[in-house]
Design an enzyme around this catalytic site. Structure first.
Site, PDB file in Angstrom:
ATOM      1  N   CYS A 148      32.375  42.278  43.994  1.00 20.36           N
ATOM      2  CA  CYS A 148      33.793  41.887  43.869  1.00 20.36           C
ATOM      3  C   CYS A 148      34.137  41.593  42.419  1.00 20.36           C
ATOM      4  CB  CYS A 148      34.055  40.642  44.710  1.00 20.36           C
ATOM      5  SG  CYS A 148      33.482  40.838  46.361  1.00 20.36           S
TER       6      CYS A 148
HETATM    7  N1  SAJ Z   1      28.683  33.681  37.964  1.00 20.02           N
HETATM    8  C1  SAJ Z   1      28.370  33.242  36.678  1.00 20.02           C
HETATM    9  N2  SAJ Z   1      28.891  32.058  36.244  1.00 20.02           N
HETATM   10  C2  SAJ Z   1      29.710  31.292  37.041  1.00 20.02           C
HETATM   11  C3  SAJ Z   1      30.021  31.766  38.352  1.00 20.02           C
HETATM   12  C4  SAJ Z   1      29.502  32.951  38.787  1.00 20.02           C
HETATM   13  O1  SAJ Z   1      27.638  33.912  35.941  1.00 20.02           O
HETATM   14  O2  SAJ Z   1      30.136  30.215  36.601  1.00 20.02           O
HETATM   15  C5  SAJ Z   1      28.165  34.969  38.429  1.00 20.02           C
HETATM   16  C6  SAJ Z   1      27.327  34.852  39.686  1.00 20.02           C
HETATM   17  O3  SAJ Z   1      25.977  34.595  39.370  1.00 20.02           O
HETATM   18  C7  SAJ Z   1      27.524  36.233  40.313  1.00 20.02           C
HETATM   19  C8  SAJ Z   1      28.938  36.617  39.900  1.00 20.02           C
HETATM   20  O4  SAJ Z   1      29.261  35.780  38.784  1.00 20.02           O
HETATM   21  O5  SAJ Z   1      26.609  37.141  39.782  1.00 20.02           O
HETATM   22  C9  SAJ Z   1      29.983  36.435  41.013  1.00 20.02           C
HETATM   23  O6  SAJ Z   1      29.819  35.165  41.494  1.00 20.02           O
HETATM   24  P1  SAJ Z   1      30.907  34.443  42.495  1.00 20.02           P
HETATM   25  O7  SAJ Z   1      30.526  32.994  42.559  1.00 20.02           O
HETATM   26  O8  SAJ Z   1      32.278  34.757  42.097  1.00 20.02           O
HETATM   27  O9  SAJ Z   1      30.572  35.001  43.930  1.00 20.02           O
HETATM   28  P2  SAJ Z   1      30.917  36.277  44.817  1.00 20.02           P
HETATM   29  O10 SAJ Z   1      31.206  37.473  44.013  1.00 20.02           O
HETATM   30  O11 SAJ Z   1      29.874  36.331  45.864  1.00 20.02           O
HETATM   31  O12 SAJ Z   1      32.194  35.848  45.647  1.00 20.02           O
HETATM   32  C10 SAJ Z   1      33.412  35.780  45.068  1.00 20.02           C
HETATM   33  C11 SAJ Z   1      34.026  34.548  45.744  1.00 20.02           C
HETATM   34  N3  SAJ Z   1      33.409  33.384  45.108  1.00 20.02           N
HETATM   35  C12 SAJ Z   1      33.987  32.248  44.692  1.00 20.02           C
HETATM   36  O13 SAJ Z   1      35.171  32.119  44.684  1.00 20.02           O
HETATM   37  C13 SAJ Z   1      33.093  31.121  44.297  1.00 20.02           C
HETATM   38  C14 SAJ Z   1      35.421  34.735  45.706  1.00 20.02           C
HETATM   39  O14 SAJ Z   1      35.781  34.826  44.355  1.00 20.02           O
HETATM   40  C15 SAJ Z   1      35.833  35.960  46.497  1.00 20.02           C
HETATM   41  O15 SAJ Z   1      36.208  35.557  47.793  1.00 20.02           O
HETATM   42  C16 SAJ Z   1      34.728  36.971  46.632  1.00 20.02           C
HETATM   43  O16 SAJ Z   1      34.098  36.985  45.383  1.00 20.02           O
HETATM   44  C17 SAJ Z   1      35.335  38.317  46.992  1.00 20.02           C
HETATM   45  O17 SAJ Z   1      34.932  38.846  48.022  1.00 20.02           O
HETATM   46  O18 SAJ Z   1      36.220  38.766  46.269  1.00 20.02           O
END
Ligand code: SAJ
Length: 435
Positions: A275
């Site tokens: 995503c």
């Molecule tokens: N990440 C970082 N630093 C941060 C947060 C995340 O490096 O501070 C990295 C994570 O390790 C990962 C990537 O970014 O590799 C994405 O992480 P994420 O926490 O956004 O998780 P996803 O992609 O599984 O889910 C996200 C959802 N997460 C959150 O809101 C916390 C949400 O944004 C959406 O519902 C989902 O994508 C989607 O399906 O779009």
């Protein structure tokens, strides 16, 4: 409101309605379970006979969906699954939850959405509601889906209904699930929004209508672009702190003490998942067609996709400090999923890090309790035993900070550790090198 709309709304309200959900992945399966639990009869549709078979056997292949819930709903005949798309004719409403990846040229690939829409459009009957949930650029529902649905003469808002509602599943989130996460709904017409709202009210506590499908599509892209850009910012701050000789983790922790106007994000080895690295590029692609360059999205993308290279530089420097070259050294990568405590490796930066280090001549192994084996291009790697591999490696790289890892034991057994997630926070050792 047309009689057809009123009849559909009544069937949704009484629970008589039969819902079809196309795509039984990490969005479609939880959604199917919530709607069936909410009292509707639900049929999940998927091209995968394996997924369909699993659901009909009462099994779950999605970690956040307990098999017991699937089994109970299947046994009570509230839920079933099928590969036979002709059965879409049985449904009063259909929700599309198929993937929207990038193509080889990094452009939106809506093939699966169009295929699903055609499968529905060819069988569309008066009174049906169709909702697209797949994340996509603003305009998709009106420009791409609507013509497919009206091709046989039905009129949107009168003889059938069409809306967009973005998914907000956060894999592995124990607190927020499909039912308690507010849902945005944007219909092609007010009646479309109204019947879509009646549908989602069966499964979701809070349903929030917006004025159009484009608005609903854009809400989702703002949410994920917000994350991608802020992660890009904090990754660049990590690069700055490295040059300044300042601990970026301490800086962020202190900044997070500000009770207003700040939201902590954390540096990492890169951006994974299907995503966050992808959705913002759907937005920048659409804006390019409107002669606008989305510079924040592009810059964040550059910084985030450069993080695996940066991690490998840190590994090379740490080996060099110990008079070792990357070439010929044994490197153990800890954690290959794209974020902690889940089993998904899609777009994981660990895959890039392994490829880069192997390209420099390192002998790379991994350990991940969630990933027994890893298919990388044409090779299959297997998760190695943890402590013995840590002890045997010239260097250990923590790429995914699974909660289950015994970090003190790992530090004890390792020669040197590159920690890309601050997973060893609170452990003082000269062996630890943090990004
Ligand atoms: N990440 C970082 N630093 C941060 C947060 C995340 O490096 O501070 C990295 C994570 O390790 C990962 C990537 O970014 O590799 C994405 O992480 P994420 O926490 O956004 O998780 P996803 O992609 O599984 O889910 C996200 C959802 N997460 C959150 O809101 C916390 C949400 O944004 C959406 O519902 C989902 O994508 C989607 O399906 O779009």
């Amino acid at each position: 409101m047309s009689d057809l709309a009123r009849r559909l709304e009544d069937k949704l309200r009484t629970g008589e309605a039969h819902l079809g959900i196309v795509g039984l992945g990490y969005v479609g399966l939880p959604l199917s379970v919530e709607f069936a639990t909410g009292g509707l009869r639900v049929t999940g549709f998927d091209l995968s006979a394996e997924k369909v078979g699993a659901v009909n056997r009462g099994e779950s292949y999605i970690k956040d969906v307990p098999a017991a819930r699937v089994k109970a709903l299947v046994e009570s005949k509230r839920l079933d699954a099928s590969c036979d798309f002709d059965r879409l004719r049985e449904c009063d409403a259909v929700i599309i939850c198929v993937p929207t990846p990038l193509g080889k040229t990094k452009d939106p690939d809506l093939t699966m959405v169009v295929d699903a829409a055609k499968a529905i459009g060819e069988r569309l009957k008066p009174g049906q509601l169709v909702v697209l949930e797949s994340t996509t650029y603003p305009g998709t529902t009106e420009e791409l889906i609507l013509p497919i649905m009206t091709a046989r003469g039905l009129k949107v808002g009168e003889s059938f209904f069409l809306a967009f509602s973005p998914e907000r599943v956060d894999p592995g989130n124990a607190r927020y699930n499909t039912r308690n996460t507010p849902k945005i709904i944007g219909g092609m017409t007010e009646t479309c929004t109204r019947v879509a709202k009646a549908l989602y009210a069966r499964a979701i506590d809070t349903v929030i209508p917006v004025s159009s499908t484009q608005t609903a599509e854009m809400v989702k892209l703002l949410e994920n672009t917000f994350r991608s850009v802020n992660i890009g910012l904090v990754n660049e701050v990590a690069l700055m702190c490295d040059r300044l000789g300042v601990d970026v983790w301490e800086v962020i922790e202190a900044a997070a003490s500000k009770p207003f106007g700040f939201m902590p994000f954390y540096p990492g080895p890169g951006l994974g998942g299907h995503c966050i690295p992808i959705d913002p590029l759907y937005l920048s692609w659409k804006l390019k067609t409107l002669n606008y360059r989305a510079r924040f999205i592009e810059l964040a993308g550059e910084i985030n996709s450069n993080m695996p290279d940066y991690v490998c530089e840190v590994v090379a420097d740490a080996l060099n400090e110990r008079e070792k070259s990357v070439k010929g050294s044994s490197v153990l990568v800890l954690g290959v999923t794209y974020k902690r405590d889940i089993e998904d490796v899609r777009e994981s930066p660990a895959l890039d890090i392994i490829k880069i280090l192997e390209g420099k001549g390192a002998r790379v192994g991994y350990n991940d309790p969630y990933v027994p084996e890893l298919h990388l291009d044409h090779t299959v790697m297997r998760s190695q035993d943890l402590i013995s591999s840590v002890r045997a490696a010239d260097i250990v790289v923590i790429v995914t900070d699974h909660s289950s890892y015994p970090y003190r034991d790992i530090v004890e057994a390792a020669a040197v550790i590159v920690d890309t997630r601050n997973a060893t926070k609170g452990i003082r050792s000269p062996k630890i090198v943090k990004i």
